[in-house]
Design a protein around this motif. Structure first.
Motif, PDB file in Angstrom:
ATOM      1  N   LEU A  10       0.381  10.753 -39.167  1.00  0.00           N
ATOM      2  CA  LEU A  10       1.302  11.154 -38.110  1.00  0.00           C
ATOM      3  C   LEU A  10       2.650  10.532 -38.439  1.00  0.00           C
ATOM      4  O   LEU A  10       2.718   9.394 -38.913  1.00  0.00           O
ATOM      5  CB  LEU A  10       0.807  10.662 -36.741  1.00  0.00           C
ATOM      6  CG  LEU A  10      -0.600  11.095 -36.318  1.00  0.00           C
ATOM      7  CD1 LEU A  10      -0.946  10.506 -34.953  1.00  0.00           C
ATOM      8  CD2 LEU A  10      -0.723  12.618 -36.301  1.00  0.00           C
ATOM      9  N   ILE A  20       2.976  16.392 -39.335  1.00  0.00           N
ATOM     10  CA  ILE A  20       2.896  16.351 -37.875  1.00  0.00           C
ATOM     11  C   ILE A  20       3.882  15.287 -37.417  1.00  0.00           C
ATOM     12  O   ILE A  20       3.649  14.093 -37.594  1.00  0.00           O
ATOM     13  CB  ILE A  20       1.476  16.014 -37.389  1.00  0.00           C
ATOM     14  CG1 ILE A  20       0.470  17.031 -37.929  1.00  0.00           C
ATOM     15  CG2 ILE A  20       1.425  15.984 -35.867  1.00  0.00           C
ATOM     16  CD1 ILE A  20      -0.973  16.670 -37.650  1.00  0.00           C
ATOM     17  N   LYS A  74      -0.091  20.983 -29.686  1.00  0.00           N
ATOM     18  CA  LYS A  74      -0.497  20.005 -28.676  1.00  0.00           C
ATOM     19  C   LYS A  74       0.678  19.702 -27.761  1.00  0.00           C
ATOM     20  O   LYS A  74       1.812  19.646 -28.201  1.00  0.00           O
ATOM     21  CB  LYS A  74      -0.948  18.714 -29.364  1.00  0.00           C
ATOM     22  CG  LYS A  74      -1.788  17.850 -28.449  1.00  0.00           C
ATOM     23  CD  LYS A  74      -2.540  16.839 -29.270  1.00  0.00           C
ATOM     24  CE  LYS A  74      -3.635  16.182 -28.477  1.00  0.00           C
ATOM     25  NZ  LYS A  74      -4.733  17.041 -28.195  1.00  0.00           N
ATOM     26  N   TRP A  76      -4.449  12.078 -29.729  1.00  0.00           N
ATOM     27  CA  TRP A  76      -4.813  12.643 -31.037  1.00  0.00           C
ATOM     28  C   TRP A  76      -6.062  11.991 -31.628  1.00  0.00           C
ATOM     29  O   TRP A  76      -6.384  12.195 -32.794  1.00  0.00           O
ATOM     30  CB  TRP A  76      -3.645  12.479 -32.008  1.00  0.00           C
ATOM     31  CG  TRP A  76      -2.557  13.464 -31.759  1.00  0.00           C
ATOM     32  CD1 TRP A  76      -1.618  13.422 -30.765  1.00  0.00           C
ATOM     33  CD2 TRP A  76      -2.315  14.662 -32.488  1.00  0.00           C
ATOM     34  NE1 TRP A  76      -0.803  14.517 -30.833  1.00  0.00           N
ATOM     35  CE2 TRP A  76      -1.201  15.296 -31.898  1.00  0.00           C
ATOM     36  CE3 TRP A  76      -2.919  15.244 -33.589  1.00  0.00           C
ATOM     37  CZ2 TRP A  76      -0.689  16.498 -32.362  1.00  0.00           C
ATOM     38  CZ3 TRP A  76      -2.402  16.442 -34.057  1.00  0.00           C
ATOM     39  CH2 TRP A  76      -1.302  17.057 -33.451  1.00  0.00           C
ATOM     40  N   TRP A 132      -6.359  14.676 -38.561  1.00  0.00           N
ATOM     41  CA  TRP A 132      -5.064  14.400 -39.171  1.00  0.00           C
ATOM     42  C   TRP A 132      -5.216  13.294 -40.220  1.00  0.00           C
ATOM     43  O   TRP A 132      -6.103  12.459 -40.137  1.00  0.00           O
ATOM     44  CB  TRP A 132      -4.020  14.012 -38.126  1.00  0.00           C
ATOM     45  CG  TRP A 132      -4.365  12.820 -37.267  1.00  0.00           C
ATOM     46  CD1 TRP A 132      -5.003  12.844 -36.064  1.00  0.00           C
ATOM     47  CD2 TRP A 132      -4.086  11.437 -37.547  1.00  0.00           C
ATOM     48  NE1 TRP A 132      -5.155  11.563 -35.571  1.00  0.00           N
ATOM     49  CE2 TRP A 132      -4.589  10.673 -36.464  1.00  0.00           C
ATOM     50  CE3 TRP A 132      -3.467  10.761 -38.593  1.00  0.00           C
ATOM     51  CZ2 TRP A 132      -4.492   9.290 -36.405  1.00  0.00           C
ATOM     52  CZ3 TRP A 132      -3.360   9.377 -38.545  1.00  0.00           C
ATOM     53  CH2 TRP A 132      -3.871   8.651 -37.451  1.00  0.00           C
ATOM     54  N   GLU A 150      -8.482  14.510 -33.123  1.00  0.00           N
ATOM     55  CA  GLU A 150      -7.908  15.594 -33.904  1.00  0.00           C
ATOM     56  C   GLU A 150      -7.989  15.291 -35.401  1.00  0.00           C
ATOM     57  O   GLU A 150      -7.950  14.129 -35.816  1.00  0.00           O
ATOM     58  CB  GLU A 150      -6.445  15.816 -33.504  1.00  0.00           C
ATOM     59  CG  GLU A 150      -6.248  16.209 -32.053  1.00  0.00           C
ATOM     60  CD  GLU A 150      -6.813  17.582 -31.741  1.00  0.00           C
ATOM     61  OE1 GLU A 150      -7.013  18.383 -32.684  1.00  0.00           O
ATOM     62  OE2 GLU A 150      -7.064  17.859 -30.558  1.00  0.00           O
TER      63      GLU A 150
END
Length: 453
Positions: free
Chosen positions: A203, A253, A452, A195, A200, A198
């Motif tokens: 998490l 997520i 993902k 990740w 974000w 990505e």
């Protein structure tokens, strides 16, 4: 995996896009300029780490704190290599001097090796640095006491995160009543590698409360100011949802199975926890106890024909004594010293919860002078809580062999004492090594924007 991820972080990363209006709103914070959190135990590492694990702890109205058990789980669930890339940062956030002194003493004694290795740091923030806790905004029919509690918790985490901003690449939130899955640092690092590029904000490795929420440390200052701006509005886990939304992460997520589980029944943010079991949490099953051949010694008097060896047997028998004074002991002397990695002591009637050792401790003994009936060096393993101790031995990776396990009475008992079981788990190999866990193969997302595998 952890070292590889650290190297990649130093060479390449993509910054998240913050809204201009939010940046302007947070640009100046007079409160943070005056914050002077101070270190109570330990020293910060010399070099920047991959991960800071941050815990804020205070006395709980519903019972004693699980902080010591949480720290035990954190360290026993991580390997020496993982601990070299992480730091545990604890904030003691209760002004009661008696509680503070007790926690400082217990942490300093039980986790001495991690403090010395700069892997554990304990801090506090003076109460006069907090925002007002009177006349707070009331929402959702909350009681005034709960509004004060959640508002102070928001500031606790804000000050904790503010202190942690420059010491690692990532920050992981943790409450003080949590059990950890083994190898959680490596599992988080493997997910971060996937990740890395990505978009974000957080998490999540645990669904409930404020545990297992992972930040990039460069985003912490923004969230800190967000917590302080809206500290009286709602709990920090709810504020986190709004913070994510502002930074364009619309959904949580989450990664399964969860790496953390709450040990208590009640959330510090209000309401009960529904305990997650099975595939939702990866439990560390150590199997049945080993209880190698040993001799038992005690200065307690057996009662009603009770046999001392019953305390160490693996059946349903037990040892009983009518009287136990402070300083009394029951010691297991192993015939052959062994690498002990878990100790369990169960006292009291299993059904009626009577005759427990309410005030006692368990010590591990080592012997360098070949004493016949005892050991020449003891270290404290832990305190009995509600008559029970169940601990992993934190220094197991050293391979140092235990010869004695001693249960010590630290205060007189009002009634008799039942010792049901002293259970030991030992390593059969000469040196303890932690087996690598499989990398998480399934990622389940609660997001419509990112997929993902």
């Amino acid at each position: 995996m952890v070292a590889w991820q650290r190297a990649r972080m130093q060479t390449s990363f993509v910054r998240t896009s913050h809204l201009k209006t939010f940046k302007t709103m947070q640009r100046n914070s007079e409160l943070l300029k005056n914050v002077s959190s101070r270190i109570l135990i330990g020293a910060l590492p010399m070099e920047k780490k991959l991960l800071t694990i941050g815990i804020s702890s205070a006395w709980h109205p519903r019972g004693s704190s699980h902080l010591l058990d949480t720290l035990q789980s954190l360290f026993s669930a991580s390997s020496p290599a993982e601990r070299r890339h992480s730091i545990v940062l604890v904030q003691l956030a209760d002004p009661d001097p008696r509680w503070l002194d007790e926690m400082i003493s217990n942490i300093s004694t039980l986790f001495k090796s991690y403090v010395q290795a700069r892997q554990l740091v304990v801090i506090t923030t003076p109460l006069n640095r907090y925002l007002p806790l009177k006349g707070l905004t009331k929402h959702f029919n909350d009681t005034p006491a709960y509004v004060v509690l959640r508002s102070k918790q928001n500031m606790n985490y804000a000050f904790l995160m503010n202190f942690a901003t420059n010491h690692s690449d990532y920050f992981l939130t943790m409450e003080d009543d949590v059990k950890c899955a083994p190898g959680f640092v490596t599992q988080i690092a493997s997910i971060l590698s996937a990740w890395e590029r990505e978009p974000w904000v957080t998490l999540e490795f645990c669904q409930l409360g404020f545990t297992g929420k992972l930040f990039r440390t460069r985003d912490l200052s923004g969230f800190v100011r967000f917590l302080l701006l809206f500290y009286q509005e709602m709990p920090c886990n709810n504020l986190l949802s709004h913070f994510r939304d502002i930074l364009r992460q619309k959904k949580a997520i989450r990664f399964f199975p969860f790496l953390f589980q709450h040990m208590g029944k009640y959330s510090p943010f209000g309401g009960r926890f529904d305990m997650l079991k099975g595939e939702e949490f990866k439990e560390n099953d150590t199997g049945s106890p080993s209880n190698p051949a040993a001799t038992l010694y005690t200065d307690l008097n057996a009662t009603d024909g009770s046999v001392l060896m019953n305390a160490y047997s693996l059946d349903e028998s037990f040892f009983y004594t009518k009287e136990a004074t402070a300083g009394s002991h029951l010691t297991v002397l192993l015939n052959i010293p062994a690498v002990v990695f878990r100790v369990q002591v169960l006292t009291g009637s299993e059904l009626k919860k009577e005759n427990q050792l309410e005030e006692g401790q368990v010590e591990l003994g080592y012997d360098s002078t070949n004493r016949i009936n005892d050991c020449d060096d003891y270290i404290l393993l832990g305190l009995l809580i509600n008559g029970i101790l169940d601990k992993h031995v934190l220094s197991e990776e050293s391979g140092k062999k235990v010869k004695c396990v001693r249960v010590v009475v630290t205060a007189p008992l009002p009634s008799g004492l039942i010792v049901r079981h002293i259970n030991l788990w030992i390593k059969e190999t000469e040196k303890y090594t932690q087996k690598p866990l499989e990398v998480l193969g399934v990622v389940r997302l609660e997001s419509t924007e990112v997929t993902k595998h």
